[in-house]
Enzyme design. Structure first.
Site, PDB file in Angstrom:
ATOM      1  N   HIS A 154       5.973  -3.286  -4.034  1.00 14.95           N
ATOM      2  CA  HIS A 154       5.094  -2.777  -2.795  1.00 14.95           C
ATOM      3  C   HIS A 154       5.191  -4.009  -1.881  1.00 14.95           C
ATOM      4  O   HIS A 154       4.047  -4.445  -1.527  1.00 14.95           O
ATOM      5  CB  HIS A 154       3.705  -2.556  -3.158  1.00 14.95           C
ATOM      6  CG  HIS A 154       3.634  -1.025  -3.757  1.00 14.95           C
ATOM      7  ND1 HIS A 154       3.429   0.105  -2.973  1.00 14.95           N
ATOM      8  CD2 HIS A 154       3.460  -0.716  -4.864  1.00 14.95           C
ATOM      9  CE1 HIS A 154       3.562   1.174  -3.681  1.00 14.95           C
ATOM     10  NE2 HIS A 154       3.469   0.715  -4.855  1.00 14.95           N
ATOM     11  N   CYS A 163       8.433   2.162  -4.675  1.00 20.26           N
ATOM     12  CA  CYS A 163       7.815   2.041  -5.925  1.00 20.26           C
ATOM     13  C   CYS A 163       8.206   3.503  -6.517  1.00 20.26           C
ATOM     14  O   CYS A 163       9.273   3.806  -6.948  1.00 20.26           O
ATOM     15  CB  CYS A 163       6.477   2.033  -5.763  1.00 20.26           C
ATOM     16  SG  CYS A 163       5.428   1.599  -7.430  1.00 20.26           S
ATOM     17  N   GLU A 166       4.938  -3.881   1.410  1.00 20.79           N
ATOM     18  CA  GLU A 166       4.033  -3.521   2.352  1.00 20.79           C
ATOM     19  C   GLU A 166       2.540  -3.793   2.195  1.00 20.79           C
ATOM     20  O   GLU A 166       1.502  -3.807   3.101  1.00 20.79           O
ATOM     21  CB  GLU A 166       4.420  -2.132   2.911  1.00 20.79           C
ATOM     22  CG  GLU A 166       3.619  -0.959   2.042  1.00 20.79           C
ATOM     23  CD  GLU A 166       4.221  -0.847   0.576  1.00 20.79           C
ATOM     24  OE1 GLU A 166       3.712  -0.171  -0.010  1.00 20.79           O
ATOM     25  OE2 GLU A 166       5.409  -1.398   0.376  1.00 20.79           O
TER      26      GLU A 166
END
Length: 323
Positions: free
Chosen positions: A258, A165, A260
């Site tokens: 993102h 990011c 994760e």
């Protein structure tokens, strides 16, 4: 037993591959709070005492955690790194030039290191997270000088660096001069992405179209990226733009979303924005687009594949057995 095989990595250097027969998990300090959370999810994670009994050389991964809620980010990244049979020795880093407001100093002192303590070390992989400083020019960020020093160090001391990011925007700017721009409105939600280069190892196992989360107020200049022959764009979205970019045959990887994120991360961000008077509903996230409904988890398979492929093909297969 470990068997060493002579081969060449993606940049032509002769390396030794290691093959382990048994499952090898993520290794962290035994009293790290995130460890208990991961274990409750039935994910195999190993503490230092158990790891030293195994006769292997684990992958050494540094995570520069720039997120304000560091505990949540620790859990997310440890979960993502755990889906591999390779033992991973994680070192968390924080920047000395910034005072963390949302994480106790005692936690940082106990579980984190600073760059000045590890700058003479070599790591197989480095992850640079996002950070909530998107509205600022890079040079205006209080820790930019320190971050630039770490990114310069990564050129010679890290086999592969994964930028996430804002960390991807910062890496693009520092290494290649790619500018960023502020979006007209915050990009938040789960978006469809298409694979552009299926034969690149990082994309192995991906569906033609897959879902991934985004949450950001800025983006790297997509046109500059498309025109630069040093980059290989691996995945993109019609709504969210360029998503995954590779440079230097995988020594630098940039992920502008993102993957994760937890199931409820965007929900927490949405509630925090509401308290600030901002109504930014994450797209394609809640059932029937209704925030009263629980969010749907639709990207975990992609996230697992991305981090597993990175560890295997761009770290494990490319790093030397002995630095």
């Amino acid at each position: 037993m470990i068997r060493k095989l002579n081969t060449k990595n993606p940049i032509g250097q002769k390396v030794n591959l290691r093959k382990e027969a048994d499952e090898m998990p993520v290794k962290v300090k035994g009293d790290l709070p995130a460890k208990a959370v991961i274990e409750q999810e039935n994910i195999f994670i190993m503490d230092e005492n158990c790891a030293v009994a195994q006769d292997i050389r684990p992958l050494k991964i540094a995570i520069l955690n720039l997120m304000p809620l560091k505990h949540e980010t620790e859990i997310q990244l440890l979960r993502a790194l755990s889906n591999t049979p390779i033992q991973v020795d994680v070192t968390f880093l924080f920047v000395e030039s910034h005072v963390a407001k949302n994480t106790p100093l005692s936690h940082l002192n106990q579980f984190y290191s600073v760059f000045s303590n590890i700058k003479d070390m070599r790591f197989d992989g480095l992850i640079i997270t996002g950070a909530p400083v998107e509205f600022m020019d890079f040079e205006e960020v209080g820790y930019w000088s320190e971050l630039a020093q770490i990114m310069e160090w990564s050129k010679t001391n890290v086999t592969s660096t994964l930028h996430i990011c804002w960390g991807a925007q910062a890496g693009m700017y520092y290494h290649y001069g790619v500018r960023k721009k502020i979006l007209e409105s915050k990009l938040s939600g789960i978006f469809n992405h298409e694979v552009l280069h299926r034969k690149v190892p990082l994309m192995r196992g991906f569906d033609d179209v897959f879902l991934a989360p985004h949450s950001r107020n800025s983006e790297s200049d997509n046109e500059m990226i498309r025109k630069d022959e040093r980059f290989t764009i691996l995945a993109q979205s019609k709504e969210a733009g360029i998503y995954i970019v590779m440079a230097q045959e995988g020594r630098q990887i940039f992920v502008f979303g993102h993957p994760e994120y937890d199931r409820d991360t965007l929900d927490k961000e949405y509630r925090r924005d509401l308290e600030k008077g901002l109504h930014i509903l994450p797209k394609n996230y809640y059932k029937d687009e209704n925030p009263d409904n629980p969010p749907l988890l639709t990207w975990r398979g992609h996230a697992n594949g991305l981090y597993t492929n990175w560890l295997n093909y761009y770290v494990y297969q490319a790093t030397p057995f002995e630095w």
